[in-house]
Design an enzyme around this catalytic site. Sequence first.
Site, PDB file in Angstrom:
ATOM      1  N   THR A  60       0.812  -1.216   0.000  1.00 29.92           N
ATOM      2  CA  THR A  60       0.000   0.000   0.000  1.00 29.92           C
ATOM      3  C   THR A  60       0.843   1.263   0.000  1.00 29.92           C
ATOM      4  O   THR A  60       0.455   2.281  -0.570  1.00 29.92           O
ATOM      5  CB  THR A  60      -0.930  -0.006   1.238  1.00 29.92           C
ATOM      6  OG1 THR A  60      -1.827  -1.109   1.124  1.00 29.92           O
ATOM      7  CG2 THR A  60      -1.739   1.279   1.338  1.00 29.92           C
ATOM      8  N   THR A 102       0.930  -4.570   4.329  1.00 25.98           N
ATOM      9  CA  THR A 102       0.577  -4.956   5.698  1.00 25.98           C
ATOM     10  C   THR A 102      -0.128  -6.308   5.779  1.00 25.98           C
ATOM     11  O   THR A 102      -0.171  -6.920   6.854  1.00 25.98           O
ATOM     12  CB  THR A 102      -0.316  -3.891   6.344  1.00 25.98           C
ATOM     13  OG1 THR A 102      -1.498  -3.707   5.547  1.00 25.98           O
ATOM     14  CG2 THR A 102       0.423  -2.563   6.470  1.00 25.98           C
TER      15      THR A 102
END
Length: 336
Positions: free
Chosen positions: A16, A96
């Site tokens: 991300t 993540t």
Amino acid sequence: MPHCASKVVILATGGTIVSSGASATQMTGYSIQGLGVEDLLSAVPMLADVADVEAARVSNIDSSSMTSELWLKLANAVEEALRREDVSGVVITHGTDTMEETAFFLNLVVKSEKPVVLTGAMRPATALSAEGPLNLLNAVRIASDPKAAGRGVLIALNDVIVSARDATKTHPTNVATFRGPDLGMLGMIAGTHIEWIARSEKAHGAATPFTLEALEARVAADGALPRVDIVYSHVDDDGVMVRSAMAAGARAIVHAGTGNGSIHEKAEGALMEAAAHGVLVVRASRTPSGMTVEGLAKWQDAGFVPAGTLNPQKARVLAQLSLACGVDPALAFRTF
């Protein structure tokens, strides 16, 4: 530009932190669209005030698609960087979703005492209040701090420093997602201050028998690391997924059971069958905290191994490494 005593190597894997959305308010459904580690570094010019930074790209993927092949490539890149006398530490930018698994893998196989810090972001680079640049700056600060050495691989996001062994992602969208559910944080960041408060008691790095040489030898011989599957228990569980894992060639099955790794009566036979055929059965829990310990005597008699404080995804990593390196799984789960 001031001279910095520390040199930190940043290894980028994607995630991300280098993803883009269609607008500043798009916080989900984004993708990696041409941004790379160079763009990330240019967004944080003050890195030069903290350390001499050198960056390289290992991959550029969404971490939901991470593979053990990439783990080996990344671990080799980390080891190569840390062998250099001029390098103080390594920062890894990572998605993540599987950050905790990659971090735990590295915690077990990387032998240097120098800091290794994983960081990332919950919001894409194009988002309003994207936190990636500050997370990267803080990660470089941590990797430059001599007090970070010897603590094992670290995860640092949102001003919290947690152990790779104990950290888990606790929220799908909130920036305050990484926590050690029972075991807390190792340190915190307040402004420019790093406050260290704890160390993990579990063996890591050079204190483990897991080596890149052994893992690469296993891949060379078998074409891949041993297959380990996670089977999640639920109402109406009947053992179908256990038998499917066996049919797929699983060398170990991590059973994410209810409560203290409990097993549905209709699935128990399948796990017993797996153990009888030489498949390692690890009993973990689908609950988010606590410790899975010994259960029914017949489970211990069958060779089932309790996962302790490891969640199912980390139990899978340890089972895979134990099988690949010829380490007694029962000993591994007590020690690491």
